[in-house]
Write a protein that holds these residues in place. Structure first.
Motif, mmCIF file in Angstrom:
data_model
loop_
_atom_site.group_PDB
_atom_site.id
_atom_site.type_symbol
_atom_site.label_atom_id
_atom_site.label_comp_id
_atom_site.label_asym_id
_atom_site.label_seq_id
_atom_site.Cartn_x
_atom_site.Cartn_y
_atom_site.Cartn_z
ATOM 1 N N ASP A 11 39.667 37.388 36.272
ATOM 2 C CA ASP A 11 40.185 38.555 36.998
ATOM 3 C C ASP A 11 41.286 39.178 36.153
ATOM 4 O OD1 ASP A 11 41.353 40.431 38.647
ATOM 5 O OD2 ASP A 11 41.776 39.045 40.277
ATOM 6 N N THR B 80 34.918 37.088 30.405
ATOM 7 C CA THR B 80 35.488 38.259 31.055
ATOM 8 C C THR B 80 34.371 39.234 31.377
ATOM 9 O OG1 THR B 80 35.861 39.535 29.045
ATOM 10 C CG2 THR B 80 37.628 38.011 29.713
ATOM 11 N N PRO B 81 34.517 40.007 32.423
ATOM 12 C CA PRO B 81 33.516 41.027 32.700
ATOM 13 C C PRO B 81 33.322 41.978 31.514
ATOM 14 C CG PRO B 81 34.865 40.686 34.625
ATOM 15 C CD PRO B 81 35.507 39.904 33.506
ATOM 16 N N LYS B 82 34.387 42.255 30.769
ATOM 17 C CA LYS B 82 34.258 43.145 29.608
ATOM 18 C C LYS B 82 33.381 42.529 28.526
ATOM 19 C CE LYS B 82 38.282 46.006 30.119
ATOM 20 N NZ LYS B 82 39.128 46.923 29.440
ATOM 21 N N VAL C 38 28.804 42.142 38.599
ATOM 22 C CA VAL C 38 28.912 41.214 37.470
ATOM 23 C C VAL C 38 28.514 39.805 37.910
ATOM 24 C CG1 VAL C 38 31.375 40.616 37.635
ATOM 25 C CG2 VAL C 38 30.265 40.652 35.409
ATOM 26 N N ALA D 236 32.100 46.328 41.567
ATOM 27 C CA ALA D 236 31.903 45.862 40.192
ATOM 28 C C ALA D 236 31.918 44.334 40.126
ATOM 29 C CB ALA D 236 32.965 46.449 39.268
ATOM 30 N N TRP D 237 32.783 43.698 40.933
ATOM 31 C CA TRP D 237 32.797 42.232 40.997
ATOM 32 C C TRP D 237 31.458 41.715 41.487
ATOM 33 C CZ3 TRP D 237 35.537 38.549 38.951
ATOM 34 C CH2 TRP D 237 36.832 38.807 38.536
ATOM 35 N N ARG E 130 36.337 42.419 48.353
ATOM 36 C CA ARG E 130 35.851 41.684 47.172
ATOM 37 C C ARG E 130 34.934 40.536 47.588
ATOM 38 N NH1 ARG E 130 39.612 39.515 42.375
ATOM 39 N NH2 ARG E 130 39.994 41.736 42.281
ATOM 40 N N GLU F 105 29.886 43.139 29.669
ATOM 41 C CA GLU F 105 29.566 44.564 29.538
ATOM 42 C C GLU F 105 29.315 44.925 28.071
ATOM 43 O OE1 GLU F 105 32.168 48.548 29.852
ATOM 44 O OE2 GLU F 105 32.184 47.320 31.671
ATOM 45 N N ALA G 45 41.367 44.847 36.945
ATOM 46 C CA ALA G 45 40.966 46.236 36.733
ATOM 47 C C ALA G 45 39.584 46.566 37.293
ATOM 48 C CB ALA G 45 40.983 46.533 35.231
ATOM 49 N N MET G 46 39.013 45.692 38.111
ATOM 50 C CA MET G 46 37.656 45.938 38.603
ATOM 51 C C MET G 46 37.636 46.216 40.104
ATOM 52 S SD MET G 46 35.326 43.169 36.526
ATOM 53 C CE MET G 46 34.137 43.168 37.831
ATOM 54 N N SER G 47 36.756 47.100 40.491
ATOM 55 C CA SER G 47 36.550 47.383 41.909
ATOM 56 C C SER G 47 35.741 46.246 42.533
ATOM 57 C CB SER G 47 35.781 48.692 42.061
ATOM 58 O OG SER G 47 34.461 48.528 41.569
#
Length: 173
Positions: free
Chosen positions: A41, A17-19, A53, A49-50, A82, A22, A44-46
């Motif tokens: 996905d 996950t991106p989180k 990452v 931000a995609w 995106r 991060e 919750a990401m703009s």
């Protein structure tokens, strides 16, 4: 021939996950170079931000495969934004296209077929497309609808230059 040269090549992939990235970017150091790394996905990401990452994965020598959850997309413009960010920032050429578990679509896309029909993946140079397989069925879609969707996707792959594959058997441990 050395023993290293006779080993079969593994085609395993991982999902992050991106989180996770991060919170602890060093998690990416545990993944062998050139591994397909699916980016979840979570809605919750703009778009920028995609792109960022995905670029982080490329810098680590990994192959980013972002999820595109059709039902989470609010508009055609959101999909295009995106794709532009991911391709522009990280050179993404491979995605996992899923319907997404949302009950009702957040925009015009109710299924992966709707996204494929836009032609936007092709326009942005994304030719490698994974779609979800459901060998044990799904609570979100009937077995007949799964079979119909897979047949449509196979026909899509035949009439386009898309390199499509079915991704399934996720392990969460």
């Amino acid at each position: 021939m050395s023993s290293d040269q006779t080993r079969p090549t593994l085609a395993a992939s991982v999902e992050v996950t991106p989180k996770q990235i991060e919170k602890d970017p060093s998690v990416l150091d545990l993944i062998p170079p050139a591994t397909r790394t699916y980016l979840v996905d979570i809605g919750a990401m703009s778009a920028p931000a995609w792109g960022a990452v995905a670029k982080t994965l490329v810098r680590k020598g990994l192959e980013p495969v972002p999820h595109i959850a059709a039902r989470r997309l609010s508009s055609h413009a959101a999909l295009e934004e995106r794709l532009s960010a991911m391709v522009g920032e990280a050179g993404v050429r491979d995605v996992l296209l899923i319907a997404g578990g949302a009950g009702a679509p957040n925009g015009p896309f109710g299924s992966t077929v709707d996204v494929l029909e836009t032609g936007l993946l092709d326009r942005y140079g994304i030719r490698r497309i994974a779609v979800a397989g459901h060998p044990e069925g799904s609570p979100d879609i009937s077995d007949a609808a799964i079979a119909e969707a897979l047949a449509w996707k196979a026909a899509f792959a035949e009439r386009t230059d898309a390199d499509m594959r079915i991704t399934t058997q996720f392990g969460f441990d």
